[in-house]
Scaffold this motif. Structure first.
Motif, PDB file in Angstrom:
ATOM      1  N   VAL A 211       4.706  -7.558   1.440  1.00 36.55           N
ATOM      2  CA  VAL A 211       5.508  -7.737   0.222  1.00 36.55           C
ATOM      3  C   VAL A 211       4.925  -6.952  -0.962  1.00 36.55           C
ATOM      4  CG1 VAL A 211       4.330  -9.870  -0.459  1.00 36.55           C
ATOM      5  CG2 VAL A 211       6.667  -9.459  -1.190  1.00 36.55           C
ATOM      6  N   GLN A 212       3.626  -6.647  -0.888  1.00 33.76           N
ATOM      7  CA  GLN A 212       3.004  -5.918  -2.003  1.00 33.76           C
ATOM      8  C   GLN A 212       3.601  -4.524  -2.193  1.00 33.76           C
ATOM      9  OE1 GLN A 212       1.479  -6.510   0.860  1.00 33.76           O
ATOM     10  NE2 GLN A 212       0.477  -4.667   1.590  1.00 33.76           N
ATOM     11  N   ASP A 213       4.251  -3.979  -1.173  1.00 35.49           N
ATOM     12  CA  ASP A 213       4.812  -2.635  -1.303  1.00 35.49           C
ATOM     13  C   ASP A 213       6.339  -2.642  -1.360  1.00 35.49           C
ATOM     14  OD1 ASP A 213       2.363  -1.284  -1.439  1.00 35.49           O
ATOM     15  OD2 ASP A 213       2.114  -1.432   0.726  1.00 35.49           O
ATOM     16  N   THR A 214       6.876  -3.752  -1.825  1.00 37.79           N
ATOM     17  CA  THR A 214       8.338  -3.886  -1.916  1.00 37.79           C
ATOM     18  C   THR A 214       8.819  -3.559  -3.331  1.00 37.79           C
ATOM     19  OG1 THR A 214       8.179  -5.642  -0.285  1.00 37.79           O
ATOM     20  CG2 THR A 214      10.215  -5.542  -1.524  1.00 37.79           C
ATOM     21  N   TYR A 219      13.703  -6.426  -3.267  1.00 37.67           N
ATOM     22  CA  TYR A 219      13.530  -7.882  -3.380  1.00 37.67           C
ATOM     23  C   TYR A 219      14.854  -8.557  -3.752  1.00 37.67           C
ATOM     24  CZ  TYR A 219      12.315 -12.472  -5.023  1.00 37.67           C
ATOM     25  OH  TYR A 219      12.304 -13.819  -5.192  1.00 37.67           O
ATOM     26  N   GLY A 236       1.799 -10.910   2.319  1.00 40.63           N
ATOM     27  CA  GLY A 236       1.212  -9.624   1.940  1.00 40.63           C
ATOM     28  C   GLY A 236      -0.182  -9.772   1.384  1.00 40.63           C
ATOM     29  N   LEU A 238      -2.140  -8.354  -2.162  1.00 38.00           N
ATOM     30  CA  LEU A 238      -2.072  -7.559  -3.391  1.00 38.00           C
ATOM     31  C   LEU A 238      -3.197  -6.527  -3.462  1.00 38.00           C
ATOM     32  CD1 LEU A 238      -1.034 -10.279  -5.975  1.00 38.00           C
ATOM     33  CD2 LEU A 238       0.354  -8.415  -5.101  1.00 38.00           C
ATOM     34  N   THR A 241      -2.076  -3.007  -2.297  1.00 39.67           N
ATOM     35  CA  THR A 241      -0.895  -2.375  -2.903  1.00 39.67           C
ATOM     36  C   THR A 241      -1.137  -0.874  -3.036  1.00 39.67           C
ATOM     37  OG1 THR A 241      -0.537  -4.383  -4.155  1.00 39.67           O
ATOM     38  CG2 THR A 241       0.607  -2.427  -4.947  1.00 39.67           C
ATOM     39  N   GLU A 244       2.682   1.727  -5.466  1.00 41.33           N
ATOM     40  CA  GLU A 244       3.237   1.559  -6.820  1.00 41.33           C
ATOM     41  C   GLU A 244       3.753   2.895  -7.340  1.00 41.33           C
ATOM     42  OE1 GLU A 244       1.381  -2.385  -8.900  1.00 41.33           O
ATOM     43  OE2 GLU A 244       0.216  -0.560  -9.056  1.00 41.33           O
ATOM     44  N   SER A 248       6.909   0.395  -6.155  1.00 48.22           N
ATOM     45  CA  SER A 248       6.806  -1.016  -5.775  1.00 48.22           C
ATOM     46  C   SER A 248       6.280  -1.818  -6.967  1.00 48.22           C
ATOM     47  CB  SER A 248       5.891  -1.189  -4.564  1.00 48.22           C
ATOM     48  OG  SER A 248       4.555  -0.970  -4.923  1.00 48.22           O
ATOM     49  N   PRO A 250       4.800  -5.404  -7.103  1.00 49.92           N
ATOM     50  CA  PRO A 250       4.462  -6.677  -6.477  1.00 49.92           C
ATOM     51  C   PRO A 250       4.340  -7.854  -7.443  1.00 49.92           C
ATOM     52  CG  PRO A 250       2.605  -5.142  -6.386  1.00 49.92           C
ATOM     53  CD  PRO A 250       3.775  -4.382  -6.866  1.00 49.92           C
TER      54      PRO A 250
END
Ligand SMILES: Nc1ncnc2c1ncn2[C@@H]1O[C@H](COP(=O)(O)OP(=O)(O)OP(=O)(O)O)[C@@H](O)[C@H]1O
Length: 804
Positions: A211-214, A219, A236, A238, A241, A244, A248, A250
């Motif tokens: 999820v850190q790279d979403t 989302y 995920g 953090l 990550t 960014e 992304s 996060p």
């Protein structure tokens, strides 16, 4: 699959929202897989579960593991990447969105080629940058006002009009790029309450990895899908990550998730991947983070292991040799040594290319960056362009490529003249590979003639899905069109053989209704054939419908003769500037009396009116179109004939056989006869098409799935442990992977951390990237750099200094 008590608690927590934030190697992927199995054992239906992974490779691995435990249900699971999910959703909703249902997907290179043409760029770095900005703007953007695409691209400032031009070019080609996939799904969920609600109820359990790279736009989609059941898990780390720079966000996502879903938060403490010594190194480095989120601890079972080996070679060449010598020594001394369990990581492709040359010269079997980019290779892209054109006759980008590579009598000058002059009169380059158009001298000759003699039928069908081999036509509605005055209509329901299932929500017909009102398919098709005898078929966005109706009729033993048909979507794309090309939007644009309702007979009436408005628009440009076709038709005839033969063959041949025939007939083998490596790649491509063929699908559907795979697949997806080769990959690509031995090369200041990232204020992300590299190793880690290159002295990376 063995789990520790913390992991087991997550796998068993199936109802409600959960958030798992845990450091590298603590078993997040393992838990996600176990949770899928657990959910099915607890009574969740496989088809109600969605799992999103970062790469196709991860999705594939997860499916394979589930299959081992629950063999017959794994296939029904939806385990996809974000882009894969969006492509799948849009395929189902294309008609409602005004998108061509037979759309194909552009990969990064195709987009770059188009950007280069539209923005008139020469420097490849500019092309990359403009493409990336265009994509970011689009996937973030949402269009609210009346200014359509201009509104979406407003963020591009002075370049916004070119952004619009790019978008129109995609539209004309019936293709979507990666950003479109996200963009259209968001737009669909925001603007169409009926579709939005249907999708919200589609899944009963969702889990999202990495999820850190979403992105927040991704989302938005996930949150929408999760709102129905509330059973949603985000997982995920953090501290890992690393995207960014590609947008992304996060922290923002997590705060939105916490606020809306109130998840139960879980942590995982034990790292099972690495030795105690390597974990201590990673932990030491993580103390450099300005804002550290997790602590890393070795599971009690982890061995002590040796510390990392750090080396500074005099030159880059010597560094590569040092790596090679170590691999050779390891191969000699390690029992059951596997090359594929050893990797070389670097910050950039340039370093990997240099190292791969040295390793190859030393006889070390390795998988190079080039090999990863298999689907981007020139000869492979040529063959794929031919297949794409068979599937999507509007793919001008594929056509340009083929003409320039394989048709010597047609050059860039001809192509550019046709495209430029064609723009003003509604002629597309792809018209020149359509045999009937070449014979008639105008793409609209047949439809205009049919209109004059009152021989057009406008039709629409309702179906039970979008699988050509399996879905059924359940309603056909049609009208004979004679300029709008007298109409003779046809409307029949067909009794379905398989339950309509979820599609009832789309067309509104239940199994019971169809049992009472429907008639056997064969009878209805026969009646329809009589009704449509000798007429020119027209519909709105009907490329897919034609395939469906032909396939269904064939299944009941009838060969429907639909060789020529026209599409009001295509006419509208050429002659109307509208915010989108849904039937409803066009009805509004032309102030039609009849508005569409999703019922086939209403939609037919709207299409008849629409056709009435569109046909006159074709007339003014007719002489120019005819002149252009006359001028160039001789050059295009041979290729158009060849294409038409392949297209006929594509109805019968399985994908592997088809591509073999296309490669042979097209002259590609001859073209590359002096380059054995390229010939080998063409053969490998045939193998890919054969291996990925899904025999239960209609040849067209199977082919489309393979082409979609080639577009969506990322380099790293091709990494398989089966081939015993050392993979050379960038750290970004190594995310989520683990190896026995890891070499991290090129650890010089300016290279890792990258000079550009530091300049742009992204040192923290570079640190996290290095941390990801450190945490990929299970047993041994080698960190290397060089003191000098062609441009002078190089200081060691500050990251190395931090470990000293
Ligand atoms: N309970 C366990 N017992 C033994 N080994 C385990 C256990 N949990 C995980 N592992 C092993 O630890 C390694 C790391 O697991 P996994 O890849 O799932 O971690 P991750 O948290 O997804 O890592 P990353 O964030 O680095 O991608 C794998 O080799 C996995 O098989």
């Amino acid at each position: 699959m063995e789990l520790n008590p913390e992991q087991a608690a997550i796998a068993e927590h199936l109802h409600g929202a959960i958030l798992v934030l845990a450091p590298a190697g603590t078993g997040k992927t393992r838990v996600l897989t176990a949770r899928l199995i657990q959910a099915m054992k607890a009574g969740f239906q496989a088809q109600d579960i969605l799992c999103l992974t970062f790469t196709n490779r991860a999705a594939q691995e997860m499916k394979t593991r589930v299959r081992q435990e629950i063999p017959n249900q794994a296939e029904q699971l939806t385990i996809k990447t974000f882009h894969g999910l969006c492509a799948w959703m849009l395929r189902q909703e294309a008609t409602a969105m005004g998108l061509p249902a037979d759309f194909t997907i552009f990969d990064d290179r195709d987009c770059q080629e188009l950007v280069q043409q539209i923005f008139n760029l020469s420097d490849p770095r500019d092309v990359k940058q403009y493409t990336s900005e265009l994509m970011t703007t689009k996937s973030r953007g949402y269009w609210q006002g009346d200014d359509g695409w201009l509104g979406v691209f407003r963020g591009l400032g002075d370049y916004a009009p070119q952004g619009v031009k790019y978008q129109l070019a995609l539209q004309e080609r019936h293709t979507l790029d990666f950003a479109d996939l996200i963009y259209y799904v968001r737009r669909m969920l925001r603007t169409d309450p009926e579709i939005a609600q249907r999708w919200q109820q589609r899944f009963k359990l969702l889990q999202i990895d990495e999820v850190q790279d979403t992105h927040s736009s991704e989302y938005e989609i996930v949150a929408h899908l999760g709102r129905g059941s509330g059973n949603i898990a985000l997982i995920g780390d953090l501290d890992q990550t690393i995207f960014e720079w590609r947008g992304s966000e996060p922290e923002l996502i997590l705060s939105q998730f916490r606020q809306e879903f109130q998840p139960q938060v879980y942590e995982l403490a034990w790292n099972y991947r690495a030795t105690k010594s390597l974990l201590a190194t990673a932990d030491q480095f993580a103390q450099e983070f300005a804002n550290r989120h997790t602590r890393i601890s070795a599971a009690p079972s982890c061995p002590a292991g040796p510390p990392p080996i750090i080396h500074q070679a005099p030159t880059a060449q010597a560094e590569a040799q040092w790596i090679g010598q170590h691999i050779q020594a390891l191969a000699k001394t390690t029992p059951n040594f596997s090359y594929s369990r050893t990797t070389v990581l670097a910050r950039n492709h340039f370093r990997l290319a240099e190292i791969s040359t040295t390793l190859k010269a030393m006889g070390i079997p390795c998988l190079t960056v080039e090999q990863f980019e298999f689907f981007q290779r020139q000869e492979v892209k040529d063959a794929l362009a031919l297949i794409r054109l068979l599937l999507n006759p509007f793919d001008t980008t594929a056509l340009r490529r083929i003409l320039l590579q394989l048709v010597p009598q047609i050059g860039l000058g001809t192509i550019n003249t046709i495209q430029k002059q064609g723009q003003a009169c509604g002629l597309w380059l792809t018209d020149l590979i359509d045999l009937p158009t070449l014979e008639d001298g105008d793409p609209f000759h047949a439809i205009l003639q049919a209109q004059q003699s009152g021989k057009i039928i406008v039709f629409d069908v309702e179906t039970t899905g979008f699988s050509v081999a399996e879905s059924e036509v359940i309603e056909i509605a049609a009208q004979r069109y004679d300029g709008g005055e007298h109409t003779l209509s046809f409307q029949r329901f067909i009794t379905n053989l398989k339950p309509v299932g979820e599609t009832e929500a789309v067309h509104g017909y239940s199994d019971q209704f169809l049992m009472i009102r429907g008639r056997p398919a064969k009878e209805v098709f026969k009646e329809f054939q009589r009704f449509a005898q000798g007429a020119y078929w027209v519909g709105h966005n009907l490329g897919f419908d034609v395939k469906m109706i032909k396939a269904h009729a064939r299944r009941v033993g009838l060969e429907l003769n639909i060789s020529r048909w026209g599409d009001t979507l295509n006419l509208a794309h050429r002659f109307v500037q509208a915010p989108n090309y849904k039937l409803a939007t066009l009805a509004q644009h032309f102030h039609l009396k009849q508005t569409p309702t999703h019922k086939a007979d209403d939609d037919v009436r709207t299409t008849v009116e629409l056709l009435n408005c569109l046909l006159p628009l074709t007339l003014p440009g007719r002489p120019q179109r005819q002149a252009l076709i006359q001028r160039y038709q001789r050059q295009f005839f041979p290729f158009a004939r060849q294409l038409s033969q392949w297209r006929q063959a594509s109805d019968q041949l399985r994908p592997g056989e088809l591509i073999r025939q296309v490669i042979q007939d097209s002259g590609l083998y001859r073209h590359y006869s002096s380059q054995p490596e390229r010939l080998e790649n063409l053969d490998q491509l045939i193998d890919v098409f054969t291996e990925r063929d899904q025999a239960h699908l209609h040849p067209h559907t199977a082919l489309r799935e393979i082409i979609e795979f080639t577009a969506l697949t990322r380099n790293i997806d091709r990494l398989t442990q089966a081939e015993n080769l050392v993979p050379l990959i960038t750290v970004h690509q190594a995310k989520g992977l683990e190896f026995d031995r890891v070499f991290v090369a090129g650890l010089a200041d300016g290279e890792f951390p990258s000079f550009r990232s530091v300049q742009e204020g992204r040192l923290e992300e570079e640190k996290r990237l290095f941390y990801v590299a450190l945490t990929r190793a299970q047993q041994q880690l080698f960190l290397s750099t060089h003191a000098q290159d062609d441009r002078g002295k190089k200081a060691p990376s500050p990251f190395l200094t931090a470990l000293a």
